[in-house]
Enzyme design. Structure first.
Site, PDB file in Angstrom:
ATOM      1  CG  ASP A  47     -61.077  -7.430  21.097  1.00  0.00           C
ATOM      2  OD1 ASP A  47     -61.770  -7.237  22.107  1.00  0.00           O
ATOM      3  OD2 ASP A  47     -61.456  -7.139  19.934  1.00  0.00           O
ATOM      4  CG  ASN A  65     -72.664  -9.479  16.626  1.00  0.00           C
ATOM      5  OD1 ASN A  65     -72.906 -10.665  16.410  1.00  0.00           O
ATOM      6  ND2 ASN A  65     -72.162  -9.051  17.765  1.00  0.00           N
ATOM      7  CG  HIS A 119     -76.392 -11.554  18.725  1.00  0.00           C
ATOM      8  ND1 HIS A 119     -76.288 -12.580  19.621  1.00  0.00           N
ATOM      9  CD2 HIS A 119     -75.803 -10.465  19.301  1.00  0.00           C
ATOM     10  CE1 HIS A 119     -75.662 -12.133  20.696  1.00  0.00           C
ATOM     11  NE2 HIS A 119     -75.358 -10.845  20.527  1.00  0.00           N
ATOM     12  CG  ASP A 159     -74.039 -16.115  19.750  1.00  0.00           C
ATOM     13  OD1 ASP A 159     -73.410 -15.104  20.094  1.00  0.00           O
ATOM     14  OD2 ASP A 159     -75.174 -16.403  20.183  1.00  0.00           O
ATOM     15  CD  GLU A 201     -65.101  -8.102  20.770  1.00  0.00           C
ATOM     16  OE1 GLU A 201     -65.031  -7.594  21.902  1.00  0.00           O
ATOM     17  OE2 GLU A 201     -64.438  -7.726  19.794  1.00  0.00           O
TER      18      GLU A 201
END
Ligand code: GH3
Ligand code: MG
Length: 314
Positions: A190, A198, A203, A207, A233
């Site tokens: 993770d 973010n 955002h 990505d 994630e």
């Protein structure tokens, strides 16, 4: 108009048949067996009236050849012959004829037999066409199902296998381990403080980081290992035929690599770290327990400083 091919070398027979059939059918005439076979290939008729006594080969041989030739194999053949012995009639059917009418024949009977055969043939052709359409539709559907199946196993953003596909891989690996008595290792990874990325950069940047992270993961594992997107994630790695210690070493290497490769986004360099939770498969452990063990290890890692590899013993 249906096409009828008469095969006969007697002019009077030909004339008689032509007179009978001309008004309802398009009539062509072949005078030898050879000619009949060639004509049936070049200008395929709907039905053939075949005399048994022909100058070159007899009608039975002609019929055999017609049935062996792709273009004429399915054309119905009615033998028209003065041979009335049972043996001749039987032979007519044996060589592939659909009917056998003995001369002198009743005109109405011949026409009715012809119409009946033509009707059967039309139905057969319609059915054949129908089956062909169905087969084509079937092929298209199969392709679509395969595509949907592929899409249902792939994560859209990262192109990695998704959770569903990975669960199947783990199940298969459990079965392999049971058969061969080998263990394997799972790791859940993770990204640390991903929400901050973010929130700080947007955002789209998040990505972009995910994709970069995935390429680091993929470049760091063996080709026999599996990488999947487990959640937002969160990624699950499966190391087949790998013991816990070995899996731990592999994850440690990946962790360092992630540390050392900051993500470049719009000219900015963003450092990322990740936490790993690992568990090893043991006989009679269920898939849920195995995943939970890795998850618990990950949770421990997050609670105790992140950016580390934590092992959960079961
Ligand atoms: P921790 O260090 O404990 O792992 O905290 P974190 O911030 O990484 O994790 P948290 O669970 O608080 O937040 C994860 C965020 O990841 C929230 C969610 O909006 C974001 N996220 C999940 N999927 C995607 C995605 O596909 N793209 C982007 N950009 N963000 C995603
Ligand atoms: Mg996180």
């Amino acid at each position: 108009m249906k096409k009828i091919q008469i095969v006969d070398d007697s002019q009077s027979n030909i004339r008689k048949l032509e007179n009978l059939l001309n008004t309802h059918f398009l009539v062509t005439v072949a005078r030898t067996g050879e000619e009949a076979v060639r004509m049936a290939k070049e200008n395929v008729p709907d039905l053939i009236l075949l005399e048994v006594a022909l100058p070159d080969m007899d009608g039975f041989e002609t019929c055999r050849r017609l049935k062996a030739q792709v273009e004429s194999a399915k054309i119905p053949v009615i033998f028209v012959s003065s041979l009335k012995e049972k043996e001749a009639v039987i032979k007519g059917f044996e060589v592939g004829g659909q009917d056998y009418i003995i001369k002198p024949f009743e005109a109405r009977e011949l026409v009715l037999r012809m119409k009946s055969l033509l009707k059967q043939e039309s139905s057969r052709k319609r059915l054949e066409q129908h089956v062909k359409v169905l087969e084509e539709q079937n092929e298209k559907l199969k392709g679509k199902i395969q595509k949907v199946d592929r899409l249902s196993r792939v994560d859209f953003l990262t192109n990695l296998m998704n959770r569903r596909d990975m669960q199947e891989k783990i199940r298969a690996e459990i079965n392999r381990s049971i058969r061969h008595g080998r263990s394997f290792t799972l790791a859940i990874v993770d990204i640390d403080f991903f929400k901050n990325i973010n929130d700080t950069y947007g955002h789209d940047c998040g990505d972009h980081v995910l994709k970069h992270f995935v390429s680091t993961l993929k470049n760091s594992v063996r080709s026999s290992d599996y990488v999947s997107r487990w959640g937002g994630e969160e990624f699950l790695l499966l190391f087949p035929e790998t013991k816990l210690e070995e899996g731990k070493r592999a994850c440690e290497k990946i962790r360092q690599k992630i540390n050392e490769s900051p993500v470049i986004y719009k000219g900015m360099s963003i450092s990322i770290t990740a936490t790993f939770g690992i568990s090893e498969y043991r006989p009679s452990v269920r898939i849920e327990e195995l995943i939970k063990a890795a998850d618990d290890a990950l949770y421990k890692g997050k609670k105790t400083g992140k950016n580390q590899v934590v092992v959960q013993s079961m």
